[in-house]
Design a protein around this motif. Structure first.
Motif, PDB file in Angstrom:
ATOM      1  N   VAL A  28       1.218  -1.217  71.323  1.00 15.02           N
ATOM      2  CA  VAL A  28       1.836  -2.543  71.370  1.00 15.02           C
ATOM      3  C   VAL A  28       0.780  -3.615  71.600  1.00 15.02           C
ATOM      4  N   TYR A  63       0.302  -9.023  64.959  1.00 15.72           N
ATOM      5  CA  TYR A  63       1.589  -8.494  64.508  1.00 15.72           C
ATOM      6  C   TYR A  63       2.609  -8.523  65.640  1.00 15.72           C
ATOM      7  N   GLY A  64       3.875  -8.367  65.265  1.00 20.68           N
ATOM      8  CA  GLY A  64       4.905  -8.135  66.267  1.00 20.68           C
ATOM      9  C   GLY A  64       5.550  -9.348  66.867  1.00 20.68           C
ATOM     10  N   HIS A 117       4.858 -10.582  72.482  1.00 16.17           N
ATOM     11  CA  HIS A 117       4.570  -9.295  73.098  1.00 16.17           C
ATOM     12  C   HIS A 117       5.862  -8.600  73.515  1.00 16.17           C
ATOM     13  N   ASP A 167       8.820  -8.864  72.051  1.00 12.51           N
ATOM     14  CA  ASP A 167       9.458  -8.319  70.853  1.00 12.51           C
ATOM     15  C   ASP A 167       8.789  -7.020  70.427  1.00 12.51           C
ATOM     16  N   ALA A 168       7.453  -7.012  70.469  1.00 14.61           N
ATOM     17  CA  ALA A 168       6.713  -5.816  70.057  1.00 14.61           C
ATOM     18  C   ALA A 168       6.996  -4.664  71.004  1.00 14.61           C
ATOM     19  N   ALA A 204      10.125  -3.005  70.264  1.00 14.66           N
ATOM     20  CA  ALA A 204      10.185  -2.326  68.971  1.00 14.66           C
ATOM     21  C   ALA A 204       9.561  -0.937  69.003  1.00 14.66           C
ATOM     22  N   ILE A 205       8.488  -0.777  69.781  1.00 18.40           N
ATOM     23  CA  ILE A 205       7.760   0.485  69.784  1.00 18.40           C
ATOM     24  C   ILE A 205       8.384   1.464  70.771  1.00 18.40           C
ATOM     25  N   GLY A 243       8.638   3.390  65.917  1.00 13.41           N
ATOM     26  CA  GLY A 243       8.901   1.984  66.180  1.00 13.41           C
ATOM     27  C   GLY A 243       8.868   1.145  64.923  1.00 13.41           C
ATOM     28  N   ILE A 246       8.020  -2.917  63.812  1.00 14.81           N
ATOM     29  CA  ILE A 246       7.423  -4.139  64.331  1.00 14.81           C
ATOM     30  C   ILE A 246       7.337  -5.178  63.217  1.00 14.81           C
ATOM     31  N   SER A 247       7.466  -6.438  63.576  1.00 13.08           N
ATOM     32  CA  SER A 247       7.388  -7.508  62.577  1.00 13.08           C
ATOM     33  C   SER A 247       5.956  -7.664  62.088  1.00 13.08           C
ATOM     34  N   LYS A 274       8.852  -6.026  57.806  1.00 14.35           N
ATOM     35  CA  LYS A 274       8.768  -5.049  58.883  1.00 14.35           C
ATOM     36  C   LYS A 274       7.722  -3.983  58.566  1.00 14.35           C
TER      37      LYS A 274
END
Length: 310
Positions: free
Chosen positions: A178, A186-187, A190, A192-193, A196-197, A207, A209-210, A218
């Motif tokens: 992350v 990316y992501g 922090h 949000d990331a 996601a993971i 995961g 991630i954006s 994605k």
């Protein structure tokens, strides 16, 4: 009295570890060696130009590092060291010194130093069993030597980073992924990331991630803190998981390495592979888990500044 070089400290360090019944802290070993050195307090307190540590401690540290690379010393846990089985098998009483040339007989050290010994003219590259260091010094410019030593330092840091990562938990590795992806841009945020993971656990996907802060696309992540080589079946499983999600982009991150078949399979599918070597390179590039201790500038003459107008 002159401070001993790191080469000159290798044999005393080996002998000291041979006396120990259990692993010893490097700081404790350094203190014992300093007590035995006969150096004055002023000499022992001499600091590196960076001011971060003493020269003596730094040289003991490098002696330890080189002996570890030769597999003569092992580190059972962080900050501790002891003789390895190979180290115990050496009759230290028969040695007058241990230096780089002596260590080149050990395959792991020869591989470690091979990059440090590389020069543009391959005909001048010494045989690993008989390195011609004087020839190398004569054929390399000061700037080339600086670059080579910088690369050697980088390889050492990368090796230490990977060891530390493997000593931690899978959850730690997920958080590290992350942090790295966010550092790379990316992501989104922090938070949000982090959400996601490690949350999907969906058929081989660890995961999602954006790709950008707007979340327009994605990236699907597979993160594995493994020791074994990642093979083609692992890539095929990840590829199948991506197909189920109708996903276009995937990244497989591991602390180990990928087999040739896995690499070929990933190329055909557009999957990006990040092995332990590339992972640690990215960590250094984006300042994750490392700090800059000291930087050097290489200057050249600005000839234009000394030209007079006619």
């Amino acid at each position: 009295m002159t401070l001993p070089t790191y080469n000159q400290l290798m044999l005393p360090l080996m002998k000291l570890l041979a006396e120990q019944k259990k692993p010893i802290k490097l700081s404790e070993a350094t203190q014992i060696l300093s007590d035995r050195s006969g150096l004055t307090s002023e000499e022992l307190s001499l600091m590196l130009p960076s001011g971060t540590k003493t020269v003596f401690y730094d040289r003991v540290g490098w002696a330890k590092t080189y002996l570890v690379k030769a597999a003569l010393i092992q580190q059972p846990k962080r900050g501790f060291c002891e003789l390895s089985p190979v180290g115990h098998s050496i009759d230290l009483s028969q040695l007058s010194a241990i230096n780089n040339e002596y260590l080149m007989q050990f395959e792991s050290f020869a591989q470690y130093k091979s990059g440090d010994l590389s020069i543009n003219n391959q005909n001048l590259k010494p045989d690993s069993n008989s390195p011609n260091f004087s020839l190398l010094e004569e054929t390399r410019t000061p700037e080339e030597m600086l670059q080579d030593n910088a690369e050697l330092l980088k390889r050492t840091i990368k090796s230490d980073l990977l060891k530390l990562i493997k000593e931690n938990s899978p959850a730690f590795f997920e958080r590290l992924v992350v942090d790295l992806l966010v550092a790379m841009g990316y992501g989104g945020s922090h938070q949000d990331a982090a959400q996601a993971i490690g949350k999907t656990n969906d058929g081989g996907i660890d995961g999602i991630i954006s790709e950008d802060r707007l979340g327009l696309d994605k990236i699907y992540i597979q993160a594995k803190r493994w020791e074994n080589t990642i093979g083609r079946p692992d890539i095929q499983q990840f590829k199948g998981a991506l197909a189920d999600q109708v996903a276009k982009k995937g990244v497989f991150i591991t602390t180990s390495s990928f087999s040739k078949e896995a690499i070929e399979s990933a190329k055909k599918s557009g999957i990006v592979l990040i092995d332990g070597d590339r992972l640690t390179s990215l960590m250094i590039e984006f300042g994750l888990g490392v700090t800059i201790e000291r930087s050097f500038h290489v200057y050249r003459i600005d000839s234009d500044r000394f030209e007079e107008s006619i």
